[in-house]
Write an enzyme that holds these catalytic residues in place. Structure first.
Site, short mmCIF file in Angstrom:
data_model
loop_
_atom_site.label_atom_id
_atom_site.label_comp_id
_atom_site.label_asym_id
_atom_site.label_seq_id
_atom_site.Cartn_x
_atom_site.Cartn_y
_atom_site.Cartn_z
N GLY A 11 0.84 -1.20 0.00
CA GLY A 11 0.00 0.00 0.00
C GLY A 11 0.87 1.24 0.00
O GLY A 11 0.48 2.30 -0.51
N ASN A 12 2.08 1.10 0.54
CA ASN A 12 3.02 2.22 0.58
C ASN A 12 3.59 2.57 -0.78
O ASN A 12 4.16 3.64 -0.94
CB ASN A 12 4.18 1.90 1.54
CG ASN A 12 3.68 1.82 2.96
OD1 ASN A 12 2.82 2.60 3.36
ND2 ASN A 12 4.20 0.86 3.72
N LYS A 129 -3.67 -5.47 15.14
CA LYS A 129 -3.29 -4.69 13.95
C LYS A 129 -3.79 -3.25 14.09
O LYS A 129 -5.00 -2.99 14.09
CB LYS A 129 -3.90 -5.37 12.72
CG LYS A 129 -3.79 -4.59 11.45
CD LYS A 129 -2.43 -4.73 10.82
CE LYS A 129 -2.34 -3.86 9.55
NZ LYS A 129 -0.96 -3.64 9.14
N LYS A 213 -2.03 -8.63 3.70
CA LYS A 213 -2.06 -8.80 2.24
C LYS A 213 -1.03 -9.82 1.74
O LYS A 213 -1.23 -10.45 0.71
CB LYS A 213 -1.91 -7.46 1.52
CG LYS A 213 -0.52 -6.85 1.53
CD LYS A 213 0.15 -6.98 0.18
CE LYS A 213 1.49 -6.27 0.12
NZ LYS A 213 2.37 -6.31 1.26
N LYS A 281 5.94 -11.51 5.10
CA LYS A 281 6.41 -11.80 3.74
C LYS A 281 7.19 -13.11 3.73
O LYS A 281 7.04 -13.93 2.81
CB LYS A 281 7.29 -10.65 3.22
CG LYS A 281 6.55 -9.32 3.19
CD LYS A 281 7.36 -8.25 2.51
CE LYS A 281 6.85 -6.86 2.85
NZ LYS A 281 5.40 -6.68 2.75
P1 ADP Z 1 4.52 -3.33 2.53
O1 ADP Z 1 3.59 -2.17 2.54
O2 ADP Z 1 5.18 -3.50 1.21
O3 ADP Z 1 3.90 -4.60 3.06
P2 ADP Z 1 6.04 -3.19 5.02
O4 ADP Z 1 6.40 -1.88 5.62
O5 ADP Z 1 4.96 -3.98 5.67
O6 ADP Z 1 5.73 -2.92 3.48
O7 ADP Z 1 7.34 -4.12 4.96
C1 ADP Z 1 8.52 -3.69 4.28
C2 ADP Z 1 9.50 -3.09 5.27
O8 ADP Z 1 10.05 -4.10 6.11
C3 ADP Z 1 10.74 -2.46 4.67
O9 ADP Z 1 10.51 -1.14 4.27
C4 ADP Z 1 11.75 -2.51 5.82
O10 ADP Z 1 11.78 -1.28 6.49
C5 ADP Z 1 11.17 -3.54 6.78
N1 ADP Z 1 12.04 -4.64 7.17
C6 ADP Z 1 11.96 -5.25 8.37
N2 ADP Z 1 12.85 -6.24 8.48
C7 ADP Z 1 13.51 -6.30 7.31
C8 ADP Z 1 14.56 -7.13 6.81
N3 ADP Z 1 15.05 -8.13 7.55
N4 ADP Z 1 15.02 -6.91 5.57
C9 ADP Z 1 14.51 -5.91 4.83
N5 ADP Z 1 13.52 -5.08 5.24
C10 ADP Z 1 13.00 -5.26 6.47
MG MG Z 2 3.14 -4.84 5.08
#
Ligand code: ADP
Ligand code: MG
Length: 323
Positions: A11-12, A129, A213, A281
């Site tokens: 979403g970002n 959440k 998601k 993820k």
């Molecule tokens: P999205 O909206 O794509 O789901 P999130 O903010 O939920 O994005 O997840 C992506 C973020 O996870 C990255 O921007 C990063 O800051 C963070 N992150 C946390 N742990 C890790 C990691 N081990 N490696 C890379 N990014 C990480």
């Molecule tokens: Mg996320």
């Protein structure tokens, strides 16, 4: 059909951190991401796009809240449906444009998607959440009393509503998505993780919850028999010790090493892959491979092409690849 891939976008990447989230901003961001997806389709992939909706549904909730004296309230499931429609519309338009610019004549179509969750899921007893706007402690406590909300204090930034985040069990419209794919469409589905519904009295009923998601995308990916799941976020690669001095970017993970690092990290405060960002993820990636998928790539939108060529991104595979 070509190789079938699900591309899950954050979403970002539609409303960037720090942006107000104006509609022109959202269109511009969606167009940038769409270029990379169109390039993939030009390379012969059949694609289902899924997306998060955190910032967008946050704005819908705030808008509803500011209008409480003049308009009836909006339950969370309909807010999710609204965001699927509006975000799907944007992606349909700009991805369609990008495909036409490459001489590809394919219809991009959004499926408003419900996702069944188990009413007995532990998440319903443990809402975690955070969603929507920030409140003062006083406002938050009033919401708790008057609306039955669960609220928490969010890292000094204020108080927020928290809702359950149950695991997705079934994508109700999966057959419709398959039929559209078979007809040559590019499909957008499970926006925002899908609209959470429970089975009740022989029917379906929306619930006040949010589905992750990444988990919903992997469920759909397995359902439609995709071989590739691309999780497109705002980092080019996954790291160990993310943000620390000894941070190491990862080129490849196997199911086994992903699980080991996931658990290893969790002996510490936050872990390598924290819940709410990288954690889901990694778990979704593992589940996708165990559910029959062949390959997972985690990268940012700009790097999708190079990641498909093996030049960047983090791959999760069943076993070590020779490369
Ligand atoms: P999205 O909206 O794509 O789901 P999130 O903010 O939920 O994005 O997840 C992506 C973020 O996870 C990255 O921007 C990063 O800051 C963070 N992150 C946390 N742990 C890790 C990691 N081990 N490696 C890379 N990014 C990480
Ligand atoms: Mg996320």
């Amino acid at each position: 059909m070509g190789r079938l891939a699900v591309v899950a976008i954050g979403g970002n990447s539609i409303t960037k951190t720090g942006q107000r989230g104006t509609i022109p901003e959202q269109f511009a961001n969606a167009r940038t991401t769409s270029r990379h997806i169109a390039d993939m389709i030009a390379r012969g992939y059949d694609v289902v796009v899924t997306h998060g909706n955190g910032p967008q549904v946050g704005n819908i909730l705030l808008r509803a809240e500011l209008a409480t004296t003049v308009l009836p309230p909006l339950p969370l499931d309909t807010c999710g449906a609204d965001s699927q429609g509006a975000m799907g519309y944007m992606i349909q338009q700009v991805l369609g444009d990008e495909l036409r610019a490459r001489g590809i004549d394919r219809t991009v179509a959004t499926v408003v998607t419900q996702v069944v969750v188990d009413a007995g899921d532990d998440a319903f007893r443990n809402p975690s959440k955070p969603i929507g706007p920030f409140y003062t402690q006083e406002e938050a406590e009033r919401k708790e009393r008057e609306e039955g909300w669960n609220v928490i204090e969010d890292a000094n930034r204020g108080w927020r509503r928290v809702v359950p985040s149950p695991m997705p069990e079934r994508v109700v419209e999966a057959d419709a998505i398959k039929a559209l794919l078979a007809a040559g469409c590019v499909v957008i589905g499970v926006g925002g993780g899908g609209i959470p519904v429970i089975e009740q009295d022989g029917g379906l009923k929306g619930v006040e919850a949010v589905i992750d998601k990444d988990h919903a995308s992997r469920l759909l990916a397995n359902d439609i028999g995709a071989e590739l799941l691309i999780i497109s976020t705002d980092v080019e690669r996954v790291a160990l010790n993310f943000g620390e001095e000894n941070q190491t970017w990862l080129r490849e993970l196997t199911i086994e090493s992903a699980r080991r690092y996931y658990e290893e990290g969790h002996f510490y405060e936050e872990g390598h892959f924290p819940g709410g960002s990288m954690g889901p993820k990694i778990l979704a990636g593992i589940a996708f491979l165990e559910g029959g998928g062949r390959e997972v790539i985690i990268t940012d939108p700009e790097s999708i092409g190079r990641a498909l060529d093996g030049e960047t991104g983090t791959r999760i595979t069943r076993q070590e690849t020779a490369a």
